[in-house]
Design a protein around this motif. Structure first.
Motif, mmCIF file in Angstrom:
data_model
loop_
_atom_site.group_PDB
_atom_site.id
_atom_site.type_symbol
_atom_site.label_atom_id
_atom_site.label_comp_id
_atom_site.label_asym_id
_atom_site.label_seq_id
_atom_site.Cartn_x
_atom_site.Cartn_y
_atom_site.Cartn_z
ATOM 1 N N MET A 588 0.789 -1.232 0.000
ATOM 2 C CA MET A 588 0.000 0.000 0.000
ATOM 3 C C MET A 588 0.825 1.288 0.000
ATOM 4 O O MET A 588 0.437 2.269 -0.645
ATOM 5 C CB MET A 588 -1.001 0.005 1.157
ATOM 6 N N PRO A 589 1.963 1.372 0.683
ATOM 7 C CA PRO A 589 2.733 2.622 0.623
ATOM 8 C C PRO A 589 3.229 2.963 -0.781
ATOM 9 O O PRO A 589 3.575 4.121 -1.050
ATOM 10 C CB PRO A 589 3.920 2.355 1.569
ATOM 11 N N TYR A 590 3.252 1.980 -1.668
ATOM 12 C CA TYR A 590 3.793 2.213 -3.006
ATOM 13 C C TYR A 590 2.703 2.339 -4.070
ATOM 14 O O TYR A 590 3.003 2.555 -5.239
ATOM 15 C CB TYR A 590 4.743 1.064 -3.385
ATOM 16 N N ASN A 593 -3.693 5.013 -4.244
ATOM 17 C CA ASN A 593 -5.126 4.722 -4.328
ATOM 18 C C ASN A 593 -5.939 5.681 -3.464
ATOM 19 O O ASN A 593 -7.066 5.382 -3.086
ATOM 20 C CB ASN A 593 -5.399 3.281 -3.890
ATOM 21 N N LYS A 594 -5.378 6.843 -3.165
ATOM 22 C CA LYS A 594 -6.037 7.756 -2.229
ATOM 23 C C LYS A 594 -7.424 8.168 -2.706
ATOM 24 O O LYS A 594 -8.338 8.351 -1.914
ATOM 25 C CB LYS A 594 -5.163 8.995 -2.017
ATOM 26 N N ASN A 595 -7.584 8.322 -4.013
ATOM 27 C CA ASN A 595 -8.861 8.814 -4.525
ATOM 28 C C ASN A 595 -9.640 7.761 -5.294
ATOM 29 O O ASN A 595 -10.596 8.076 -6.000
ATOM 30 C CB ASN A 595 -8.608 10.023 -5.438
ATOM 31 N N PHE A 636 -13.474 7.925 -4.143
ATOM 32 C CA PHE A 636 -14.384 8.745 -4.940
ATOM 33 C C PHE A 636 -15.833 8.684 -4.473
ATOM 34 O O PHE A 636 -16.663 9.475 -4.919
ATOM 35 C CB PHE A 636 -14.324 8.316 -6.409
ATOM 36 N N PHE A 637 -16.149 7.746 -3.582
ATOM 37 C CA PHE A 637 -17.532 7.641 -3.129
ATOM 38 C C PHE A 637 -18.013 8.921 -2.448
ATOM 39 O O PHE A 637 -19.215 9.205 -2.427
ATOM 40 C CB PHE A 637 -17.703 6.446 -2.184
ATOM 41 N N ASN A 638 -17.075 9.692 -1.886
ATOM 42 C CA ASN A 638 -17.505 10.918 -1.197
ATOM 43 C C ASN A 638 -18.044 11.966 -2.156
ATOM 44 O O ASN A 638 -18.607 12.970 -1.734
ATOM 45 C CB ASN A 638 -16.358 11.492 -0.349
#
Length: 672
Positions: A588-590, A593-595, A636-638
């Motif tokens: 995950m650190p690499y 996928n933040k958005n 993106f659900f937000n």
């Protein structure tokens, strides 16, 4: 021999001229979705039964079927044709507004369940051409005809028959002046048979399509791949895009998902669908065959799917962009290896609960026709790449091995390694693309935020090296595990003496040490499960990920991007212990996928796929756990409001971005 070569040159020239000039009607990617089941027509069936099957499709909101056009059932031993049995089927299809994909099925032995894959000799080829002429000229008159399937399930045929040998000679002569790589003069294995089979499948499929187009220039032409995790190295999808109208696949759990236990058939369907989606770059795709019923003596894994499983497979296909699906099959055949099996109606021709459930789903999609017809899959910016050369080399290296105790010494480890990362990412709700190397665009100027995963892709051709450098140099993240790049396409070891990718990966492998089936590998303060081999790195420019004396993993900056390299099989290790949580924590650190649409955290046994249609999003979430699961959605659900449930067969719930999904349910949510 010269006359034979001249004959095939004329055929190939004719094919090329035809497809360079002919404008063929295409199935539009925004066409409504179509659903159905194959109707099996054979002698001995009554008019009443045949009519009842088409009526059953119509009663259950289905508009599409596929029929095998058995030459053996229409042509007698004297060469006389009787179309009456199949004429009835097409007429009943018209009566009940059912469209028919006519699956060409030239004369073959009664025991040949799936049909031959290549003609035997030149005379056989000419007989097939005459059969196609007869079929197309006779049945194109029916309004119920939707299109043609030129061959059932290409892939896996023999290249040792007389015709194949002749065409091989022609193909081989055309290859003589092609430079393979910088070590072309080094003694090496020949992979001519693999390369030719790739060519020959395309040659024959193109020839069949050309024969159909002589008599029908309008109706769609579709083909179904099969046994995708084994046969995909035989399929040249980019070439097929130039002459097919749409691409499809057979995805029978009993036949095709041998690398997976039953509780992971949904995952297998997801990976299978992504491979076909990627292959259909310029054309739509439709899942041609899904298992609809019980199998007893046929298939490798006998079972009867539940209505919940059938719903999962159907929704997964839709969520991966399929323009619909056809189940195999509606009615059971009466004789042969599959007699009395696979059907979606019972022996009294009444719909099973599986058929009823598919009808419910078809109705939901019909009621939301515009929403689904324009919906496109939303893949995460993560691409799992496989390459056919790795599968060829693996097959060569493992063919004669008697000891297959270890996965790495068995055929399938290459594709299973890629699947392992697909499964890991799926359990955090991400939707990675699954592509053959040549299906990825390496010509972009900026890859910021994108990731490529090369999991145990053991043979990387030299021609790919600069493409990988270009990807990373321009901002991409490359994640590499296992024996990736150990060989080139000729199975010549590239890690001996000088490793040409040391600049990109940040070092060289000093050696691979055979440990045991599963051992711990500590990297970045994570205890990862690894399989069989421990790769030790001689670091040049990369930064080590462990504090031990041996460098077992590094991160290397290259241009604007970076490479994460672990030359041990951590993907396959996680798959063997059936636990991906630590692997995901390491990755995950690499991965950016933040958005992205995803779960808030790792959830074993869950997967999610998303479609975007205009300003709306459709989420398909499946729970393969034995208990209900609570999930919070993120990314993106937000941006989306007012979630509503389009489908659930287990009374699952959604409240804002919080989901409660019950065991074995498929929850379909619409977001505005």
């Amino acid at each position: 021999m010269r006359n034979n070569i001249k004959f095939y040159k004329v055929i190939i020239l004719g094919v090329n001229i035809l497809f360079s000039t002919l404008s063929v009607a295409q199935t539009n990617e925004n066409d409504p979705l179509m659903f159905g089941a194959e109707i099996f027509i054979e002698p001995g069936q009554s008019d009443k039964n045949i009519e009842s099957w088409f009526k059953t499709l119509n009663d259950n909101n289905m508009q599409l079927t596929r029929i095998r056009m058995f030459e053996n059932y229409m042509k007698d031993s004297n060469g006389n044709w009787d179309f009456s049995l199949f004429d009835k089927a097409f007429k009943y299809a018209e009566k009940y507004n059912i469209k028919v994909y006519a699956n060409l099925f030239p004369a073959t032995d009664f025991t040949d369940v799936g049909g031959f894959k290549f003609p035997y000799d030149k005379n056989h080829l000419q007989r097939i051409a005459q059969y196609i002429k007869t079929m197309v000229e006779h049945f194109k008159k029916y309004k119920s005809l939707y299109g043609w399937v030129p061959i059932n399930e290409p892939g896996g045929g023999s290249i040792y028959d007389p015709l194949a040998k002749e065409i091989f000679s022609e193909w081989k002569n055309s290859q003589k002046n092609l430079v393979k790589n910088s070590l072309k003069d080094t003694p090496h294995f020949s992979f001519d048979n693999n390369q030719f089979l790739l060519y020959y499948n395309t040659w024959y499929l193109k020839w069949l399509t050309k024969e159909i187009r002589k008599y029908d220039t309008e109706n769609p032409i579709h083909v179904n791949t099969h046994q995708i995790f084994d046969n995909v190295a035989q399929y040249d999808f980019p070439a097929w895009n130039d002459f097919l109208t749409s691409l499809g696949g057979s995805a029978h759990a009993s036949w095709h998902f041998g690398y997976f236990p039953r509780e992971k058939y949904a995952l297998a369907m997801s990976a299978n669908s992504e491979i076909i989606l990627s292959g259909a770059t310029k054309i739509p795709w439709l899942m041609t065959e899904l298992q609809g019923g019980n199998n007893i003596y046929s298939g490798y894994a006998p079972f009867c799917p539940t209505k919940e499983e059938v719903a999962q497979w159907l929704w997964i296909s839709v969520a991966t962009g399929s323009k619909g699906a056809i189940f195999w099959c509606l009615n059971p055949r009466m004789s042969g290896a599959e007699a009395g099996e696979w059907a979606m109606v019972d022996f009294q021709n009444k719909p099973t609960n599986r058929l009823v459930e598919v009808g419910k789903i078809a109705k939901i999609i019909q009621q939301n026709e515009k929403l689904f017809s324009t919906a496109k899959p939303v893949n995460s910016p993560i691409t799992i790449l496989y390459n056919r050369e790795s599968m060829w080399v693996e097959n060569r290296m493992t063919t004669d091995l008697k000891d297959n105790k270890f996965e790495i010494r068995s055929q399938g480890a290459v594709i299973k390694s890629a699947i392992s990362y697909f499964e890991a990412l799926s359990q955090i709700g991400l939707q990675p693309a699954f592509k053959e190397f040549n299906e990825f665009s390496f010509s972009e100027k900026d890859y910021t935020g994108q990731s490529i995963i090369l999991a145990h892709q053991i043979a990387i051709p030299e021609a790919y090296y600069d493409k990988l450098r270009h990807f990373v140099k321009n901002g991409g993240t490359l994640i590499v595990d296992g024996l990736t790049a150990f060989y080139d396409e000729n199975a010549i070891s590239k890690m001996v003496n000088y490793f040409p990718l040391s600049d990109l990966l940040g070092g060289n492998v000093s050696e691979f040490v055979f440990e045991k089936d599963i051992f711990d590998l500590k990297l970045a303060n994570k205890n990862l499960s690894a399989h069989a081999l421990k790769g030790i790195i001689s670091v040049e420019s990369g930064k080590s990920l462990n504090d031990q004396n041996e460098n077992l993993g590094i991160v290397n900056s290259f241009g604007k991007g970076k490479v994460v390299w672990v030359p041990s099989l951590i993907g396959l290790g996680a798959r063997k212990v059936d636990n991906y949580e630590t692997l995901m924590a390491f990755l995950m650190p690499y991965i950016d996928n933040k958005n992205e649409f995803s779960f808030d955290t790792y959830h074993r046994g869950l997967l999610m796929k998303n479609l975007k249609s205009g300003k709306k999003v459709i989420s398909v979430i499946i729970n393969k756990n034995k208990t209900s699961m609570q999930v919070k959605l993120k990314g993106f659900f937000n941006r989306y409001k007012n979630p509503s449930i389009l489908y659930s067969n287990k009374n699952s719930r959604v409240s804002g971005e919080n989901v409660t999904i019950n065991s074995e349910d498929t929850l379909v949510i619409l977001w505005n």
